[in-house]
Design a protein around this motif. Structure first.
Motif, PDB file in Angstrom:
ATOM      1  N   SER A 132      41.211  19.349  60.309  1.00  0.00           N
ATOM      2  CA  SER A 132      41.705  17.982  60.492  1.00  0.00           C
ATOM      3  C   SER A 132      43.223  17.948  60.373  1.00  0.00           C
ATOM      4  O   SER A 132      43.831  18.749  59.645  1.00  0.00           O
ATOM      5  CB  SER A 132      41.074  17.050  59.460  1.00  0.00           C
ATOM      6  OG  SER A 132      39.686  16.893  59.707  1.00  0.00           O
ATOM      7  N   ILE A 133      43.825  17.023  61.083  1.00  0.00           N
ATOM      8  CA  ILE A 133      45.287  16.967  61.197  1.00  0.00           C
ATOM      9  C   ILE A 133      45.789  15.739  60.449  1.00  0.00           C
ATOM     10  O   ILE A 133      45.504  14.599  60.827  1.00  0.00           O
ATOM     11  CB  ILE A 133      45.701  16.931  62.671  1.00  0.00           C
ATOM     12  CG1 ILE A 133      45.227  18.219  63.366  1.00  0.00           C
ATOM     13  CG2 ILE A 133      47.210  16.761  62.804  1.00  0.00           C
ATOM     14  CD1 ILE A 133      45.279  18.171  64.862  1.00  0.00           C
ATOM     15  N   THR A 161      50.375  24.391  67.064  1.00  0.00           N
ATOM     16  CA  THR A 161      49.392  24.439  65.984  1.00  0.00           C
ATOM     17  C   THR A 161      48.346  23.349  66.161  1.00  0.00           C
ATOM     18  O   THR A 161      47.141  23.581  66.004  1.00  0.00           O
ATOM     19  CB  THR A 161      50.087  24.277  64.624  1.00  0.00           C
ATOM     20  OG1 THR A 161      51.042  25.326  64.465  1.00  0.00           O
ATOM     21  CG2 THR A 161      49.084  24.347  63.494  1.00  0.00           C
ATOM     22  N   MET A 162      48.798  22.150  66.506  1.00  0.00           N
ATOM     23  CA  MET A 162      47.860  21.058  66.728  1.00  0.00           C
ATOM     24  C   MET A 162      46.915  21.379  67.873  1.00  0.00           C
ATOM     25  O   MET A 162      45.700  21.147  67.784  1.00  0.00           O
ATOM     26  CB  MET A 162      48.623  19.768  67.018  1.00  0.00           C
ATOM     27  CG  MET A 162      47.697  18.596  67.355  1.00  0.00           C
ATOM     28  SD  MET A 162      48.586  17.064  67.750  1.00  0.00           S
ATOM     29  CE  MET A 162      49.184  16.617  66.133  1.00  0.00           C
ATOM     30  N   ARG A 195      44.138  23.736  66.822  1.00  0.00           N
ATOM     31  CA  ARG A 195      43.157  23.114  65.940  1.00  0.00           C
ATOM     32  C   ARG A 195      42.262  22.144  66.692  1.00  0.00           C
ATOM     33  O   ARG A 195      41.062  22.036  66.414  1.00  0.00           O
ATOM     34  CB  ARG A 195      43.875  22.410  64.789  1.00  0.00           C
ATOM     35  CG  ARG A 195      44.594  23.394  63.868  1.00  0.00           C
ATOM     36  CD  ARG A 195      45.628  22.730  62.992  1.00  0.00           C
ATOM     37  NE  ARG A 195      45.027  22.034  61.861  1.00  0.00           N
ATOM     38  CZ  ARG A 195      45.741  21.395  60.946  1.00  0.00           C
ATOM     39  NH1 ARG A 195      47.068  21.354  61.046  1.00  0.00           N
ATOM     40  NH2 ARG A 195      45.150  20.800  59.937  1.00  0.00           N
ATOM     41  N   LEU A 196      42.827  21.423  67.654  1.00  0.00           N
ATOM     42  CA  LEU A 196      42.028  20.480  68.422  1.00  0.00           C
ATOM     43  C   LEU A 196      41.096  21.187  69.403  1.00  0.00           C
ATOM     44  O   LEU A 196      39.962  20.744  69.620  1.00  0.00           O
ATOM     45  CB  LEU A 196      42.932  19.513  69.185  1.00  0.00           C
ATOM     46  CG  LEU A 196      43.758  18.544  68.342  1.00  0.00           C
ATOM     47  CD1 LEU A 196      44.637  17.688  69.237  1.00  0.00           C
ATOM     48  CD2 LEU A 196      42.866  17.655  67.485  1.00  0.00           C
ATOM     49  N   ARG A 197      41.548  22.270  69.968  1.00  0.00           N
ATOM     50  CA  ARG A 197      40.734  22.975  70.954  1.00  0.00           C
ATOM     51  C   ARG A 197      39.645  23.836  70.318  1.00  0.00           C
ATOM     52  O   ARG A 197      38.662  24.179  70.967  1.00  0.00           O
ATOM     53  CB  ARG A 197      41.626  23.839  71.853  1.00  0.00           C
ATOM     54  CG  ARG A 197      42.403  23.025  72.886  1.00  0.00           C
ATOM     55  CD  ARG A 197      43.566  23.805  73.450  1.00  0.00           C
ATOM     56  NE  ARG A 197      44.236  23.090  74.531  1.00  0.00           N
ATOM     57  CZ  ARG A 197      45.017  22.032  74.375  1.00  0.00           C
ATOM     58  NH1 ARG A 197      45.216  21.541  73.165  1.00  0.00           N
ATOM     59  NH2 ARG A 197      45.587  21.452  75.422  1.00  0.00           N
ATOM     60  N   GLU A 247      46.978  15.101  73.817  1.00  0.00           N
ATOM     61  CA  GLU A 247      46.440  16.337  73.247  1.00  0.00           C
ATOM     62  C   GLU A 247      44.926  16.235  73.024  1.00  0.00           C
ATOM     63  O   GLU A 247      44.190  17.197  73.244  1.00  0.00           O
ATOM     64  CB  GLU A 247      47.145  16.665  71.929  1.00  0.00           C
ATOM     65  CG  GLU A 247      48.618  16.993  72.086  1.00  0.00           C
ATOM     66  CD  GLU A 247      48.853  18.205  72.994  1.00  0.00           C
ATOM     67  OE1 GLU A 247      48.008  19.131  72.981  1.00  0.00           O
ATOM     68  OE2 GLU A 247      49.859  18.194  73.725  1.00  0.00           O
ATOM     69  N   LEU A 248      44.455  15.069  72.580  1.00  0.00           N
ATOM     70  CA  LEU A 248      43.017  14.873  72.388  1.00  0.00           C
ATOM     71  C   LEU A 248      42.272  14.983  73.711  1.00  0.00           C
ATOM     72  O   LEU A 248      41.195  15.590  73.785  1.00  0.00           O
ATOM     73  CB  LEU A 248      42.756  13.515  71.750  1.00  0.00           C
ATOM     74  CG  LEU A 248      43.168  13.342  70.284  1.00  0.00           C
ATOM     75  CD1 LEU A 248      43.066  11.870  69.875  1.00  0.00           C
ATOM     76  CD2 LEU A 248      42.298  14.195  69.373  1.00  0.00           C
TER      77      LEU A 248
END
Length: 320
Positions: free
Chosen positions: A267-268, A276-277, A280-282, A307-308
């Motif tokens: 989680s961010i 980095t984001m 983590r999202l992918r 990004e989402l």
């Protein structure tokens, strides 16, 4: 709204009833994108939640936002969404304009859960996304609620909650995670009852919030700002521990028998390097049901949305 009680599944012999609870405000500077976030949350649950997971999904809103909420969110197949006026669910908060929205949200989760016609309540914020299939059996294995072991709560939350309840702080034992959290409605009721026994005129609400209102003297004193800063989950956990109810209503998440956690470790919470984001999202944790992308981090929401969508966690905006 009258407080309604149900026998717990452990004593009634019937399948436990599971409600979901999302406090939501959609107007105001900080709430500019909350309606969109809530839609993404509901979209993710429609995608991953088995039918019948939630007996009821309550979105709890300000009185002046209820009509807009019904138009935007109630027509959701399979989630049993219902828009609720926050002042009907928790009348104590009506007219309390000196209390922060964050504190009201915590009150709504604890006291609102205590007043629902359910055995367990899964709490949400609008910045949560479901990232793996879930069902009532996954969330409530054997009729008990998953609990994430965690050390993320601020020390002053534990101290303030322990003082309010008149109990000891946790030692080195595993405690409880942060939203989304599964709570027993019985334990929520017991927390309010414990607070009421310590409050003047049994007024648990005033006992909790008086030191937190805007203008309270201690806020301006050195080292006193967080003296009374409790949280709903620390109050809940300490009540469950003191009443010996943790094992009755909860089972530990992340074990070989129950490998799924509620909240992803990826989680961010803060604006970080975009690479980095993206990673983590992918690549969310394969053993976690939910991912938080914190709504108040210092990153433009247009960037977060992009990004989402690129990670496949939400649908791209129309026109993209």
């Amino acid at each position: 709204m009258q407080k309604r009680r149900m026998l717990s599944s452990s004593t009634s012999g019937t399948a436990p009833r599971l409600a979901a609870l999302l406090p939501l405000r959609i107007h105001g500077n900080r709430d500019l994108h909350e309606a969109e976030r809530a839609r993404h949350l509901l979209d993710s649950l429609s995608r991953y939640a088995a039918e019948g997971t939630f007996d009821e999904f309550l979105i709890v809103m300000r009185p002046d936002e209820v009509d807009a909420g019904r138009e935007a969110f109630e027509n959701r197949t399979g989630l049993n969404v219902r828009i609720v006026d926050e002042t009907e669910l928790v009348p104590e908060i009506a007219g309390d304009e000196k209390l922060s929205g964050w504190s009201k949200q915590q009150i709504i989760k604890l006291a609102g859960a205590a007043r629902l016609d359910a055995d367990f309540v899964l709490t949400f914020d609008a910045d949560v996304l479901c990232v793996h299939p879930l069902s009532k059996d996954i969330l409530l294995p054997g009729g008990k609620a998953l609990i994430d072991p965690s050390a993320t709560h601020r020390p002053w939350w534990w101290s303030a909650s322990a003082r309010k309840l008149g109990v000891g702080r946790p030692g080195n034992e595993e405690t409880i995670g942060v939203t989304p959290v599964l709570m027993s409605t019985e334990i929520c009721r017991r927390a309010l009852e414990r607070l009421a026994t310590r409050a003047r005129n049994a007024d648990w609400y005033e006992y909790l919030v008086r030191p937190l209102r805007q203008g309270a003297p201690h806020v301006y004193l050195p080292r006193q700002r967080y003296l009374f800063r409790w949280s709903e989950y620390t109050l809940y956990f300490l009540t469950a521990r003191e009443d010996g109810l943790l094992d009755r209503y909860h089972v530990r998440a992340g074990t070989p028998e129950r490998p799924m956690h509620l909240l992803s470790r990826k989680s961010i919470w803060h604006a970080t390097d975009l690479d980095t984001m993206r990673e983590r999202l992918r690549h969310p944790d394969p053993d976690s049901l939910f991912l938080v992308v914190q709504s108040n981090m210092l990153l433009p929401y247009d960037v977060v949305r992009e990004e989402l969508a690129a990670a496949g966690l939400i649908e791209p905006a129309k026109g993209d």
